[in-house]
Design a protein around this motif. Structure first.
Motif, PDB file in Angstrom:
ATOM      1  N   ASP A 184      23.796  21.647   3.538  1.00 10.44           N
ATOM      2  CA  ASP A 184      23.027  21.472   4.774  1.00 10.44           C
ATOM      3  C   ASP A 184      23.817  20.524   5.670  1.00 10.44           C
ATOM      4  O   ASP A 184      23.691  19.303   5.568  1.00 10.44           O
ATOM      5  CB  ASP A 184      21.647  20.903   4.453  1.00 10.44           C
ATOM      6  CG  ASP A 184      20.824  20.586   5.699  1.00 10.44           C
ATOM      7  OD1 ASP A 184      21.243  20.977   6.809  1.00 10.44           O
ATOM      8  OD2 ASP A 184      19.771  19.931   5.560  1.00 10.44           O
ATOM      9  N   LEU A 185      24.639  21.083   6.540  1.00 10.12           N
ATOM     10  CA  LEU A 185      25.518  20.255   7.356  1.00 10.12           C
ATOM     11  C   LEU A 185      24.736  19.331   8.287  1.00 10.12           C
ATOM     12  O   LEU A 185      25.042  18.141   8.396  1.00 10.12           O
ATOM     13  CB  LEU A 185      26.462  21.133   8.184  1.00 10.12           C
ATOM     14  CG  LEU A 185      27.481  21.985   7.424  1.00 10.12           C
ATOM     15  CD1 LEU A 185      28.466  22.600   8.406  1.00 10.12           C
ATOM     16  CD2 LEU A 185      28.221  21.168   6.385  1.00 10.12           C
TER      17      LEU A 185
ATOM     18  N   GLN B 259      27.954  25.526  10.104  1.00  8.99           N
ATOM     19  CA  GLN B 259      27.063  25.934   9.019  1.00  8.99           C
ATOM     20  C   GLN B 259      27.247  27.412   8.713  1.00  8.99           C
ATOM     21  O   GLN B 259      27.257  27.829   7.549  1.00  8.99           O
ATOM     22  CB  GLN B 259      25.606  25.659   9.399  1.00  8.99           C
ATOM     23  CG  GLN B 259      24.598  26.016   8.306  1.00  8.99           C
ATOM     24  CD  GLN B 259      24.677  25.097   7.105  1.00  8.99           C
ATOM     25  OE1 GLN B 259      24.502  23.896   7.227  1.00  8.99           O
ATOM     26  NE2 GLN B 259      24.942  25.667   5.928  1.00  8.99           N
ATOM     27  N   ARG B 260      27.409  28.211   9.767  1.00  7.99           N
ATOM     28  CA  ARG B 260      27.657  29.645   9.551  1.00  7.99           C
ATOM     29  C   ARG B 260      28.988  29.868   8.841  1.00  7.99           C
ATOM     30  O   ARG B 260      29.117  30.781   8.019  1.00  7.99           O
ATOM     31  CB  ARG B 260      27.633  30.390  10.888  1.00  7.99           C
ATOM     32  CG  ARG B 260      26.219  30.548  11.461  1.00  7.99           C
ATOM     33  CD  ARG B 260      26.209  31.422  12.698  1.00  7.99           C
ATOM     34  NE  ARG B 260      26.782  30.738  13.847  1.00  7.99           N
ATOM     35  CZ  ARG B 260      27.522  31.312  14.780  1.00  7.99           C
ATOM     36  NH1 ARG B 260      27.817  32.603  14.684  1.00  7.99           N
ATOM     37  NH2 ARG B 260      27.983  30.622  15.799  1.00  7.99           N
ATOM     38  N   VAL B 261      29.963  29.021   9.129  1.00  9.80           N
ATOM     39  CA  VAL B 261      31.235  29.105   8.404  1.00  9.80           C
ATOM     40  C   VAL B 261      31.025  28.742   6.941  1.00  9.80           C
ATOM     41  O   VAL B 261      31.510  29.428   6.034  1.00  9.80           O
ATOM     42  CB  VAL B 261      32.287  28.174   9.046  1.00  9.80           C
ATOM     43  CG1 VAL B 261      33.542  28.110   8.175  1.00  9.80           C
ATOM     44  CG2 VAL B 261      32.638  28.647  10.445  1.00  9.80           C
ATOM     45  N   ALA B 262      30.287  27.659   6.694  1.00 11.52           N
ATOM     46  CA  ALA B 262      30.050  27.211   5.321  1.00 11.52           C
ATOM     47  C   ALA B 262      29.310  28.262   4.499  1.00 11.52           C
ATOM     48  O   ALA B 262      29.497  28.358   3.279  1.00 11.52           O
ATOM     49  CB  ALA B 262      29.256  25.903   5.334  1.00 11.52           C
TER      50      ALA B 262
ATOM     51  N   TYR C 189      24.873  15.367   7.902  1.00 10.57           N
ATOM     52  CA  TYR C 189      25.546  14.635   8.971  1.00 10.57           C
ATOM     53  C   TYR C 189      24.608  13.625   9.628  1.00 10.57           C
ATOM     54  O   TYR C 189      25.007  12.495   9.932  1.00 10.57           O
ATOM     55  CB  TYR C 189      26.096  15.612  10.010  1.00 10.57           C
ATOM     56  CG  TYR C 189      27.244  15.040  10.803  1.00 10.57           C
ATOM     57  CD1 TYR C 189      28.530  15.027  10.279  1.00 10.57           C
ATOM     58  CD2 TYR C 189      27.037  14.484  12.057  1.00 10.57           C
ATOM     59  CE1 TYR C 189      29.587  14.487  10.985  1.00 10.57           C
ATOM     60  CE2 TYR C 189      28.089  13.937  12.776  1.00 10.57           C
ATOM     61  CZ  TYR C 189      29.368  13.947  12.232  1.00 10.57           C
ATOM     62  OH  TYR C 189      30.408  13.392  12.937  1.00 10.57           O
ATOM     63  N   THR C 190      23.373  14.034   9.820  1.00 13.08           N
ATOM     64  CA  THR C 190      22.386  13.122  10.409  1.00 13.08           C
ATOM     65  C   THR C 190      22.168  11.910   9.511  1.00 13.08           C
ATOM     66  O   THR C 190      22.120  10.763   9.979  1.00 13.08           O
ATOM     67  CB  THR C 190      21.054  13.851  10.640  1.00 13.08           C
ATOM     68  OG1 THR C 190      21.257  14.931  11.546  1.00 13.08           O
ATOM     69  CG2 THR C 190      20.008  12.905  11.199  1.00 13.08           C
ATOM     70  N   HIS C 191      22.055  12.166   8.206  1.00 11.87           N
ATOM     71  CA  HIS C 191      21.852  11.067   7.253  1.00 11.87           C
ATOM     72  C   HIS C 191      23.024  10.092   7.288  1.00 11.87           C
ATOM     73  O   HIS C 191      22.833   8.868   7.321  1.00 11.87           O
ATOM     74  CB  HIS C 191      21.674  11.633   5.847  1.00 11.87           C
ATOM     75  CG  HIS C 191      21.681  10.592   4.771  1.00 11.87           C
ATOM     76  ND1 HIS C 191      20.627   9.725   4.556  1.00 11.87           N
ATOM     77  CD2 HIS C 191      22.645  10.255   3.856  1.00 11.87           C
ATOM     78  CE1 HIS C 191      20.924   8.909   3.557  1.00 11.87           C
ATOM     79  NE2 HIS C 191      22.138   9.209   3.118  1.00 11.87           N
ATOM     80  N   ARG C 192      24.236  10.619   7.294  1.00 13.14           N
ATOM     81  CA  ARG C 192      25.408   9.745   7.275  1.00 13.14           C
ATOM     82  C   ARG C 192      25.558   8.985   8.590  1.00 13.14           C
ATOM     83  O   ARG C 192      25.967   7.816   8.595  1.00 13.14           O
ATOM     84  CB  ARG C 192      26.664  10.562   6.963  1.00 13.14           C
ATOM     85  CG  ARG C 192      26.677  11.107   5.542  1.00 13.14           C
ATOM     86  CD  ARG C 192      27.892  11.970   5.306  1.00 13.14           C
ATOM     87  NE  ARG C 192      29.099  11.179   5.180  1.00 13.14           N
ATOM     88  CZ  ARG C 192      29.601  10.735   4.034  1.00 13.14           C
ATOM     89  NH1 ARG C 192      28.974  10.992   2.899  1.00 13.14           N
ATOM     90  NH2 ARG C 192      30.715  10.045   4.001  1.00 13.14           N
TER      91      ARG C 192
ATOM     92  N   VAL D 281      33.719  22.674   3.858  1.00 14.70           N
ATOM     93  CA  VAL D 281      33.334  22.444   5.255  1.00 14.70           C
ATOM     94  C   VAL D 281      32.489  21.176   5.367  1.00 14.70           C
ATOM     95  O   VAL D 281      32.633  20.402   6.317  1.00 14.70           O
ATOM     96  CB  VAL D 281      32.582  23.663   5.820  1.00 14.70           C
ATOM     97  CG1 VAL D 281      32.060  23.378   7.224  1.00 14.70           C
ATOM     98  CG2 VAL D 281      33.498  24.882   5.848  1.00 14.70           C
ATOM     99  N   LEU D 282      31.624  20.943   4.386  1.00 15.89           N
ATOM    100  CA  LEU D 282      30.820  19.719   4.385  1.00 15.89           C
ATOM    101  C   LEU D 282      31.722  18.491   4.361  1.00 15.89           C
ATOM    102  O   LEU D 282      31.515  17.534   5.123  1.00 15.89           O
ATOM    103  CB  LEU D 282      29.883  19.711   3.178  1.00 15.89           C
ATOM    104  CG  LEU D 282      29.046  18.436   2.985  1.00 15.89           C
ATOM    105  CD1 LEU D 282      28.084  18.237   4.148  1.00 15.89           C
ATOM    106  CD2 LEU D 282      28.289  18.488   1.658  1.00 15.89           C
ATOM    107  N   ARG D 283      32.741  18.503   3.510  1.00 16.29           N
ATOM    108  CA  ARG D 283      33.645  17.355   3.431  1.00 16.29           C
ATOM    109  C   ARG D 283      34.404  17.168   4.738  1.00 16.29           C
ATOM    110  O   ARG D 283      34.584  16.034   5.210  1.00 16.29           O
ATOM    111  CB  ARG D 283      34.641  17.523   2.280  1.00 16.29           C
ATOM    112  CG  ARG D 283      35.532  16.305   2.080  1.00 16.29           C
ATOM    113  CD  ARG D 283      36.630  16.555   1.076  1.00 16.29           C
ATOM    114  NE  ARG D 283      37.551  17.583   1.525  1.00 16.29           N
ATOM    115  CZ  ARG D 283      38.520  17.379   2.414  1.00 16.29           C
ATOM    116  NH1 ARG D 283      38.677  16.202   2.978  1.00 16.29           N
ATOM    117  NH2 ARG D 283      39.323  18.362   2.748  1.00 16.29           N
ATOM    118  N   LEU D 284      34.843  18.275   5.335  1.00 11.37           N
ATOM    119  CA  LEU D 284      35.543  18.169   6.616  1.00 11.37           C
ATOM    120  C   LEU D 284      34.667  17.494   7.669  1.00 11.37           C
ATOM    121  O   LEU D 284      35.126  16.624   8.416  1.00 11.37           O
ATOM    122  CB  LEU D 284      35.954  19.558   7.114  1.00 11.37           C
ATOM    123  CG  LEU D 284      37.134  20.250   6.438  1.00 11.37           C
ATOM    124  CD1 LEU D 284      37.384  21.601   7.104  1.00 11.37           C
ATOM    125  CD2 LEU D 284      38.389  19.397   6.505  1.00 11.37           C
TER     126      LEU D 284
END
Length: 395
Positions: A130-131, A100-103, A135-138, A63-66
């Motif tokens: 930690d999605l 995040q709940r899915v992950a 995501y914020t960092h990227r 999920v993180l990669r998606l």
């Protein structure tokens, strides 16, 4: 343990995705969604099978990669240097919470809806990511990471329709693999780092004998600077007319790009010559601040000159000769890779042999390398690599 009602709520949350809506077409999430809508042993097994195929069975990392690779409207807006509206940012935060709940959704939580079946059904891993933080960092460093297909790939090419397409198995040459020609590579590196820093950067023409490492230098620099936001797009000589379209497509992209043209040469009346000349001199489109062109050629003057080009009256002859050199001069930097002399050739051989673990006395290694070069009509970095590869095959 998650109750059936919570699974339904999670399914409803996925249904409500807007920013990340394209993710619903992903085979793993689609299979999970089918299970959440109507739990059954078969649907659970289909979901786990899809996850196994995708990354070996870690839902959190998947999920993180998606999320990181998604070319959604939010990240495209950020990538274009604009601030997304507040309502879009709020939607993004809510959707990241749902994902995040899915992950974090482990097999026990899913199998709670199938009492008595858990023991016979396959397991997988979940959580550990930690999605929102990632995501914020990227997003804050989008000029380094990119998004969508640009986030996951470092080298691209133009397909037959002129579409930018990822290279499935890119050349993995790194700077440490290259021996000698340090001064030439330093110039390319300095210019490329200027591009990455948003400073003026020049188009580069790399000329010299075949096999001296011109193409390898460009690819190695692409690999070395991938994490800093550099991507390489290879363009064939017969695709040069597509460059203005490529520049338009890349204009709003936060990354930096090298359009790489390998083994460039033209006949004087080649239409592709005019296309590249127009791009280099900026008569087709405004100069891009995130794209440069690096071209290699075995010829100092890219246009192949015929003896007849030297004939005719003085004015015609001067015009013709000027045309022959004009394209080369439109590259801001010209770097020459000369054929190595004996000492340099043997230095390259010794370096490659040591790196490969070749066990031969130095005098025998050099004697065999020289014989190999003489049998093939000359010395080059490529020939040194071929010689050492042959030794490794004998081991």
């Amino acid at each position: 343990m998650m109750e059936t009602k919570e699974l339904k709520n999670l399914a409803a949350g996925l249904d409500a995705l807007a920013v990340f809506r394209p993710l619903l077409a992903d085979p793993v999430l689609a299979a999970l969604k089918e299970y959440l809508d109507a739990p059954s042993a078969g649907r659970y097994a289909a979901f786990v099978a899809a996850l196994y195929e995708a990354n070996g069975g870690n839902l959190g990392r998947y999920v993180l990669r998606l999320c990181e690779d998604s070319a959604n409207v939010y990240v495209r807006t950020v990538g274009a240097g604009q601030t997304p509206p507040a309502y879009m940012a709020q939607a993004l935060a809510a959707e990241l919470d749902c994902l995040q709940r899915v992950a974090d959704l482990g097999p026990d939580a899913l199998l709670a809806a199938l009492p008595g079946s858990a023991a016979s059904l396959p397991r997988y891993e979940a959580g550990g990511v930690d999605l929102s933080g990632s995501y914020t960092h990227r997003a804050q460093n989008i000029h380094r990471y990119g998004y969508g297909v640009w986030a996951a790939n470092r080298m691209f090419y133009l397909d037959e329709a002129g579409r930018i397409t990822p290279v499935s198995h890119p050349d993995a040459t790194c700077l440490d693999d290259l021996v000698d020609y340090e001064a030439q590579r330093a110039i390319i590196l300095r210019n490329t780092r200027a591009l990455l820093a948003g400073k003026p950067a020049a188009n580069i023409l790399l000329t010299g004998d075949a096999g001296t490492g011109k193409s390898s230098a460009v690819k190695a620099i692409g690999n070395a600077l991938f994490s800093e936001g550099l991507r390489i797009i290879e363009v064939r000589k017969d695709q040069l007319r597509a460059i203005p379209h490529v520049l338009d497509e890349l204009a709003a992209n936060p990354l930096k790009f090298v359009l790489f043209i390998d083994d460039l040469s033209f006949l004087k009346d080649d239409d592709n010559y005019s296309a590249l000349k127009a791009v280099l001199e900026g008569s087709v489109t405004a100069k891009s601040n995130n794209v440069v062109i690096y071209a290699t050629s075995n010829r100092r003057h890219i246009i192949k000159e015929k003896f007849s080009d030297r004939e005719g009256d003085e004015v015609h002859r001067n015009d013709t000769m000027q045309e022959l050199v004009s394209l080369s001069e439109r590259f801001g930097i010209h770097i020459t890779f000369s054929k190595p002399d004996k000492a340099t050739f043997l230095h390259i051989v010794r370096h490659l042999a040591a790196a490969g673990g070749v066990q031969l006395p130095a005098d025998e290694l050099e004697r065999r390398a020289e014989r190999y070069a003489l049998e093939r009509g000359g010395r080059s970095a490529r020939l040194a690599r071929q010689f050492v590869d042959g030794l490794l095959a004998e081991m």
